[in-house]
Write a protein that holds these residues in place. Structure first.
Motif, PDB file in Angstrom:
ATOM      1  N   THR A  14       0.897  -1.009   0.639  1.00 47.71           N
ATOM      2  CA  THR A  14      -0.030  -0.015  -0.189  1.00 47.71           C
ATOM      3  C   THR A  14       0.843   1.269   0.509  1.00 47.71           C
ATOM      4  O   THR A  14       0.678   1.595  -0.901  1.00 47.71           O
ATOM      5  N   PHE A  17       2.397   1.595  -3.754  1.00 46.50           N
ATOM      6  CA  PHE A  17       1.104   2.540  -4.339  1.00 46.50           C
ATOM      7  C   PHE A  17       0.851   3.867  -4.028  1.00 46.50           C
ATOM      8  O   PHE A  17       0.373   4.376  -5.145  1.00 46.50           O
ATOM      9  N   TRP A  18       0.995   4.340  -2.766  1.00 49.87           N
ATOM     10  CA  TRP A  18       0.650   5.109  -2.360  1.00 49.87           C
ATOM     11  C   TRP A  18       1.743   6.553  -2.979  1.00 49.87           C
ATOM     12  O   TRP A  18       1.426   7.778  -3.972  1.00 49.87           O
ATOM     13  N   ALA A  20       3.955   5.559  -5.782  1.00 50.54           N
ATOM     14  CA  ALA A  20       4.833   5.769  -6.815  1.00 50.54           C
ATOM     15  C   ALA A  20       2.800   6.305  -7.719  1.00 50.54           C
ATOM     16  O   ALA A  20       3.065   7.241  -8.265  1.00 50.54           O
ATOM     17  N   ASN A  21       1.726   6.454  -7.360  1.00 48.10           N
ATOM     18  CA  ASN A  21       0.181   7.656  -7.530  1.00 48.10           C
ATOM     19  C   ASN A  21       0.369   8.884  -7.098  1.00 48.10           C
ATOM     20  O   ASN A  21       0.027  10.043  -7.285  1.00 48.10           O
ATOM     21  N   GLY A  22       1.454   9.226  -5.742  1.00 46.79           N
ATOM     22  CA  GLY A  22       1.776  10.735  -5.545  1.00 46.79           C
ATOM     23  C   GLY A  22       0.393  10.691  -4.630  1.00 46.79           C
ATOM     24  O   GLY A  22       0.379  11.811  -4.412  1.00 46.79           O
ATOM     25  N   THR A  23      -0.158   9.783  -3.591  1.00 45.81           N
ATOM     26  CA  THR A  23      -1.121   9.909  -2.737  1.00 45.81           C
ATOM     27  C   THR A  23      -0.400   9.603  -1.832  1.00 45.81           C
ATOM     28  O   THR A  23      -1.340   9.818  -0.370  1.00 45.81           O
ATOM     29  N   ASP A  33       3.838  18.266  -5.088  1.00 49.23           N
ATOM     30  CA  ASP A  33       5.119  17.628  -6.519  1.00 49.23           C
ATOM     31  C   ASP A  33       6.458  16.228  -5.720  1.00 49.23           C
ATOM     32  O   ASP A  33       6.814  17.449  -5.985  1.00 49.23           O
ATOM     33  N   SER A  35       8.045  13.965  -6.952  1.00 50.47           N
ATOM     34  CA  SER A  35       7.828  13.386  -8.575  1.00 50.47           C
ATOM     35  C   SER A  35      10.357  13.217  -8.205  1.00 50.47           C
ATOM     36  O   SER A  35      10.053  12.018  -8.937  1.00 50.47           O
TER      37      SER A  35
END
Length: 99
Positions: A14, A17-18, A20-23, A33, A35
């Motif tokens: 989890t 995932f967060w 990687a997706n910016g959350t 940002d 990234s």
């Protein structure tokens, strides 16, 4: 041979995932940002180290503090991309250690 618990595997998945997706780390990182950490492997490594060092499990391998571990990693990310952000409480050596 002992393996990681399903609870820890789920928390790590989890968190990944967060990231990687910016959350990751909402609301602390909302609208920020981050990234650039994907272009700086040591920054991403440090965020994962903090998450892994802070996370705690009970005797059955059930994660007890996934949100806190995520928040501490998010504080590092925020401090990495925002020089004016001050981590409170300051990181202790064991939190940021790279093993």
């Amino acid at each position: 041979m002992q393996k990681l618990s399903n609870s820890f595997s789920g928390a790590l998945r989890t968190f990944s995932f967060w990231i990687a997706n910016g959350t990751v780390g909402l609301p602390l990182l909302e609208g920020i940002d981050y990234s650039c950490i994907f272009n700086e492997p040591s920054a991403l490594e440090q965020a994962y180290a903090i998450f892994a060092n802070v996370i705690e499990m009970d005797d059955q391998g059930i994660v007890c503090n996934a949100k806190y571990a995520e928040m501490r990693a998010a504080q590092f990310i925020r401090s990495y991309v925002d020089n004016s952000y001050k981590v409170e409480p300051a990181f202790e050596g064991w939190e940021v250690a790279l093993y």
